[in-house]
Each structure stands twice: as C-alpha cells, then as structure tokens.
Design a protein around this motif. Structure first.
Motif, PDB file in Angstrom:
ATOM      1  N   PRO A 241       0.839  -1.210   0.000  1.00  0.00           N
ATOM      2  CA  PRO A 241       0.000   0.000   0.000  1.00  0.00           C
ATOM      3  C   PRO A 241       0.870   1.255   0.000  1.00  0.00           C
ATOM      4  N   HIS A 242       0.333   2.314  -0.575  1.00  0.00           N
ATOM      5  CA  HIS A 242       1.106   3.552  -0.707  1.00  0.00           C
ATOM      6  C   HIS A 242       1.520   4.100   0.659  1.00  0.00           C
ATOM      7  N   ALA A 243       0.629   4.001   1.651  1.00  0.00           N
ATOM      8  CA  ALA A 243       0.953   4.513   2.986  1.00  0.00           C
ATOM      9  C   ALA A 243       2.158   3.783   3.572  1.00  0.00           C
ATOM     10  N   VAL A 244       2.247   2.483   3.350  1.00  0.00           N
ATOM     11  CA  VAL A 244       3.387   1.708   3.852  1.00  0.00           C
ATOM     12  C   VAL A 244       4.666   2.134   3.145  1.00  0.00           C
ATOM     13  N   GLN A 245       4.589   2.362   1.834  1.00  0.00           N
ATOM     14  CA  GLN A 245       5.760   2.823   1.092  1.00  0.00           C
ATOM     15  C   GLN A 245       6.265   4.165   1.632  1.00  0.00           C
ATOM     16  N   VAL A 246       5.343   5.089   1.895  1.00  0.00           N
ATOM     17  CA  VAL A 246       5.745   6.400   2.406  1.00  0.00           C
ATOM     18  C   VAL A 246       6.403   6.267   3.772  1.00  0.00           C
ATOM     19  N   LEU A 247       5.834   5.429   4.638  1.00  0.00           N
ATOM     20  CA  LEU A 247       6.404   5.240   5.972  1.00  0.00           C
ATOM     21  C   LEU A 247       7.805   4.653   5.902  1.00  0.00           C
ATOM     22  N   LEU A 248       8.003   3.688   5.010  1.00  0.00           N
ATOM     23  CA  LEU A 248       9.324   3.068   4.880  1.00  0.00           C
ATOM     24  C   LEU A 248      10.346   4.056   4.328  1.00  0.00           C
ATOM     25  N   GLU A 249       9.940   4.839   3.333  1.00  0.00           N
ATOM     26  CA  GLU A 249      10.871   5.771   2.700  1.00  0.00           C
ATOM     27  C   GLU A 249      11.197   6.968   3.588  1.00  0.00           C
ATOM     28  N   CYS A 250      10.230   7.415   4.379  1.00  0.00           N
ATOM     29  CA  CYS A 250      10.424   8.615   5.199  1.00  0.00           C
ATOM     30  C   CYS A 250      10.896   8.302   6.606  1.00  0.00           C
ATOM     31  N   ASN A 251      11.037   7.040   6.935  1.00  0.00           N
ATOM     32  CA  ASN A 251      11.559   6.628   8.227  1.00  0.00           C
ATOM     33  C   ASN A 251      12.921   7.304   8.453  1.00  0.00           C
ATOM     34  N   PRO A 252      13.085   8.110   9.512  1.00  0.00           N
ATOM     35  CA  PRO A 252      14.342   8.862   9.667  1.00  0.00           C
ATOM     36  C   PRO A 252      15.578   7.986   9.744  1.00  0.00           C
ATOM     37  N   ALA A 253      15.492   6.839  10.416  1.00  0.00           N
ATOM     38  CA  ALA A 253      16.660   5.955  10.486  1.00  0.00           C
ATOM     39  C   ALA A 253      17.037   5.467   9.094  1.00  0.00           C
ATOM     40  N   ALA A 254      16.039   5.091   8.287  1.00  0.00           N
ATOM     41  CA  ALA A 254      16.309   4.625   6.927  1.00  0.00           C
ATOM     42  C   ALA A 254      16.873   5.752   6.064  1.00  0.00           C
ATOM     43  N   VAL A 255      16.410   6.979   6.273  1.00  0.00           N
ATOM     44  CA  VAL A 255      16.908   8.117   5.493  1.00  0.00           C
ATOM     45  C   VAL A 255      18.403   8.308   5.708  1.00  0.00           C
ATOM     46  N   TYR A 256      18.833   8.299   6.962  1.00  0.00           N
ATOM     47  CA  TYR A 256      20.262   8.510   7.245  1.00  0.00           C
ATOM     48  C   TYR A 256      21.103   7.307   6.819  1.00  0.00           C
ATOM     49  N   ILE A 257      20.553   6.117   6.939  1.00  0.00           N
ATOM     50  CA  ILE A 257      21.282   4.923   6.476  1.00  0.00           C
ATOM     51  C   ILE A 257      21.467   4.981   4.960  1.00  0.00           C
ATOM     52  N   ASP A 258      20.402   5.314   4.232  1.00  0.00           N
ATOM     53  CA  ASP A 258      20.495   5.381   2.773  1.00  0.00           C
ATOM     54  C   ASP A 258      21.491   6.441   2.322  1.00  0.00           C
ATOM     55  N   LEU A 259      21.487   7.603   2.986  1.00  0.00           N
ATOM     56  CA  LEU A 259      22.430   8.653   2.605  1.00  0.00           C
ATOM     57  C   LEU A 259      23.868   8.228   2.877  1.00  0.00           C
ATOM     58  N   MET A 260      24.100   7.520   3.969  1.00  0.00           N
ATOM     59  CA  MET A 260      25.459   7.058   4.264  1.00  0.00           C
ATOM     60  C   MET A 260      25.898   6.003   3.256  1.00  0.00           C
ATOM     61  N   ARG A 261      24.997   5.119   2.869  1.00  0.00           N
ATOM     62  CA  ARG A 261      25.331   4.115   1.850  1.00  0.00           C
ATOM     63  C   ARG A 261      25.607   4.786   0.507  1.00  0.00           C
ATOM     64  N   PHE A 262      24.817   5.789   0.171  1.00  0.00           N
ATOM     65  CA  PHE A 262      25.035   6.512  -1.080  1.00  0.00           C
ATOM     66  C   PHE A 262      26.390   7.207  -1.074  1.00  0.00           C
ATOM     67  N   ALA A 263      26.795   7.730   0.083  1.00  0.00           N
ATOM     68  CA  ALA A 263      28.070   8.429   0.174  1.00  0.00           C
ATOM     69  C   ALA A 263      29.255   7.476   0.063  1.00  0.00           C
ATOM     70  N   LEU A 264      29.144   6.273   0.626  1.00  0.00           N
ATOM     71  CA  LEU A 264      30.308   5.394   0.758  1.00  0.00           C
ATOM     72  C   LEU A 264      30.392   4.288  -0.292  1.00  0.00           C
ATOM     73  N   ILE A 265      29.251   3.795  -0.760  1.00  0.00           N
ATOM     74  CA  ILE A 265      29.240   2.610  -1.631  1.00  0.00           C
ATOM     75  C   ILE A 265      28.923   3.050  -3.057  1.00  0.00           C
ATOM     76  N   ASP A 266      29.838   2.796  -3.970  1.00  0.00           N
ATOM     77  CA  ASP A 266      29.654   3.298  -5.335  1.00  0.00           C
ATOM     78  C   ASP A 266      28.533   2.577  -6.073  1.00  0.00           C
ATOM     79  N   THR A 267      28.200   1.337  -5.672  1.00  0.00           N
ATOM     80  CA  THR A 267      27.118   0.609  -6.349  1.00  0.00           C
ATOM     81  C   THR A 267      25.741   0.985  -5.811  1.00  0.00           C
ATOM     82  N   PHE A 268      25.707   1.770  -4.744  1.00  0.00           N
ATOM     83  CA  PHE A 268      24.421   2.251  -4.230  1.00  0.00           C
ATOM     84  C   PHE A 268      24.126   3.569  -4.936  1.00  0.00           C
ATOM     85  N   ARG A 269      23.242   3.524  -5.924  1.00  0.00           N
ATOM     86  CA  ARG A 269      23.044   4.644  -6.839  1.00  0.00           C
ATOM     87  C   ARG A 269      21.981   5.619  -6.333  1.00  0.00           C
ATOM     88  N   ALA A 270      21.950   6.775  -6.991  1.00  0.00           N
ATOM     89  CA  ALA A 270      20.999   7.822  -6.597  1.00  0.00           C
ATOM     90  C   ALA A 270      19.556   7.386  -6.822  1.00  0.00           C
TER      91      ALA A 270
END
Length: 306
Positions: A241-270
């Motif tokens: 469901p769309h609400a679940v997708q929004v919650l997963l994507e906007c989860n603050p812990a997931a946001v900072y984890i994704d940004l750190m992976r994007f910064a450090l891992i070259d295969t983790f794309r934008a």
C-alpha cells in the motif's frame, strides 16, 4: 503656661506596611532557586559548559570498556559482531543478499549507522534517571547530560568508521569524492539523535520503566529501517500500500542509512534513494533537534526532584 497647655501632642511616627516576600526578594535581586531560565539564557549556559560536555563524553567513552581485557577494541568489535550475526541470519539463511550488490558493505554500513541512533536513544533515556546524584548535587543545565551522551556515541561511531573504511576497501569499494558527504550526513544524524535523546531523557526522568521498554521498540525500528535488507528492492517487487511505502521511505533511520550508503558505496546509486531524501534528512534533524531541545527545556526545573 497657657501656651504649654494649648499645644497639641506630637503625631506618632508612621510605619510603612511590610513588603510581601516576592517584593522583598525582587528588591534585593533574589530569584527562585532552580527556576527555569529563558531559552536564550539556557543556550548561553550550555555554550559556557561546552568543555564540560566534551570532557564528560570522552571520559564516559574511555571508562566504558575499562574493565575488559580488550579495552577500547570493543568499540569496533561489538558492531562488527552484530553485523556478522545479521549476515548469517539475513544474508545467508534468508538470502536477502541476492537483491543487493556489495551486501557486506551495505550491511555493515547500516548496522553502524543504526547503532549510532539506537545507543544515543538508550543513553538519553537514562541520562537523568541514571545521574540523579550529579543532578541533585550540582547546578548546571541538565541538557548537558543527554548531549554529552550523544557526543559519546558520535565518538564511538568515528572509531567504528575506521573499521568500516577497511571493510569497504577489502571488498573493492574505491574511495571517491562522494565520501565527503559523510560529514553533512553525520551532522544531520547527530542533531536528530540528540533531539530524540532529549525527548527520551525527559520521559525517562519521570517514568524510568521506559528504559525497559525501549530495547523492544528500537529492535522493531531496526527491522523496519532496511538495515539488513533493501527497502528499494522490497518496494519494487511487492505491491505494498502507498501509505506503507511512504512510511518506509520517510523513516528517519532509513533516510540517514540510505544517505550514508550513497556516500560510501559506489554501487548504491541515486535512483535507489527515496525522493527528496536530503529534505527529509534536514527536516527530521530540525524537527527532532529544535523540538526536542525545547521540550526538554520546558521541564528543566523538575529534573532531580520528587
């Protein structure tokens, strides 16, 4: 003789009405002991004690593993051992690594970043209730304690980042200019963690039982934050469901984890990042940092009492 008899008696001296206690205190510049200062004054008090905050954090970090034979090595070994357990359970047994390139760097980065938030929240929950002797004995801005505990966790993460760099290089992840993004990501996450720790410190000061509940809440939060699995892969392969997708994507812990992976891992794309991820990271940092600080300050005069 007649002049003496006709003279009226002198009027008795007039006495001023006694001042009320509040007026008397104001006249002599006295204030209520332990009264909450204004918000700007409170910020100035914290700034004047910045050296105490950093020294307290460093001392707590040094003493944390002082009784262990391996000493400060446990600062790095603890999250690495957790990552090894998660790799065996999720990567091997559940085969979540099939959806993720460079799964080991992906997993270790997630574990380190989430552990930073997890330990900051747990330390903040006990910051006041676990330091009542200090709080009752000395007069200082109580926010110094949660902030110093979060600073301690930041110092511990920086030690762990050295091990993370070694792991990235061993698995063929080259250093790139995007590694510089680690600095703003850590600043935003530290602000978010500190605000959340301040909120939990106020709640934990009145209800110490919250500290017993938080490990279960944080474990649930970890499983929902994509530490061991890819949120992007799950959203693509399942019709959630769309609400679940929004919650997963906007989860603050997931946001900072994704940004750190994007910064450090070259295969983790934008394209694997959720939309407006930097705006979410900044928004969560401001909401938690500013809101948590004000929420904690409003109960400043109650800490250590009752």
């Amino acid at each position: 003789m007649s002049q003496v008899l006709d003279a009226s008696p002198p009027a008795p001296p007039t006495t001023a009405a006694p001042l009320a206690p509040a007026e008397l205190a104001a006249r002599h510049g006295l204030t209520v002991s332990g009264a909450r200062p204004s918000l700007p004054a409170y910020v100035r008090q914290l700034w004047r004690r910045r050296h105490f905050i950093t020294a307290f954090a460093t001392a707590k970090l040094t003493a944390q593993y002082s009784q262990a034979k391996l000493g400060q090595l446990w600062q790095v070994m603890t999250p690495l051992l957790n990552a090894a357990v998660y790799y065996f359970i999720f990567g091997v047994l559940m085969n979540t690594k099939r959806d993720v390139e460079d799964y080991v760097p992906f997993l270790v980065t997630g574990v380190f970043v989430f552990t930073f938030t997890q330990q900051s929240v747990m330390a903040g929950t006990r910051a006041i209730s676990g330091s009542l002797g200090l709080v009752r004995a000395l007069h200082f801005p109580r926010a110094s304690l949660p902030i110093s505990y979060c600073l301690q966790q930041l110092q511990q993460l920086l030690f762990s980042m050295g091990a993370l760099v070694v792991i990235l290089l061993c698995f063929g992840v080259p250093p790139t200019a995007s590694w510089l993004l680690v600095v703003p990501v850590l600043l935003l996450q530290f602000t978010f963690n500190t605000g959340l720790a301040l909120v939990m410190a106020r709640l934990g000061s009145k209800t110490p039982d919250i500290a017993q509940l938080m490990p279960f809440v944080l474990r649930t939060w970890m499983y929902a934050s994509g530490v061991m699995w890819s949120i992007d892969a799950v959203l693509k392969n399942r019709g959630l469901p769309h609400a679940v997708q929004v919650l997963l994507e906007c989860n603050p812990a997931a946001v900072y984890i994704d940004l750190m992976r994007f910064a450090l891992i070259d295969t983790f794309r934008a394209d694997q990042l959720p939309p407006h991820v930097w705006a979410w990271a900044l928004g969560w940092a401001l909401l938690a940092g500013v809101g948590g600080f004000i929420y904690f300050w409003k109960a400043e005069e109650t800490y250590g009492r009752g």
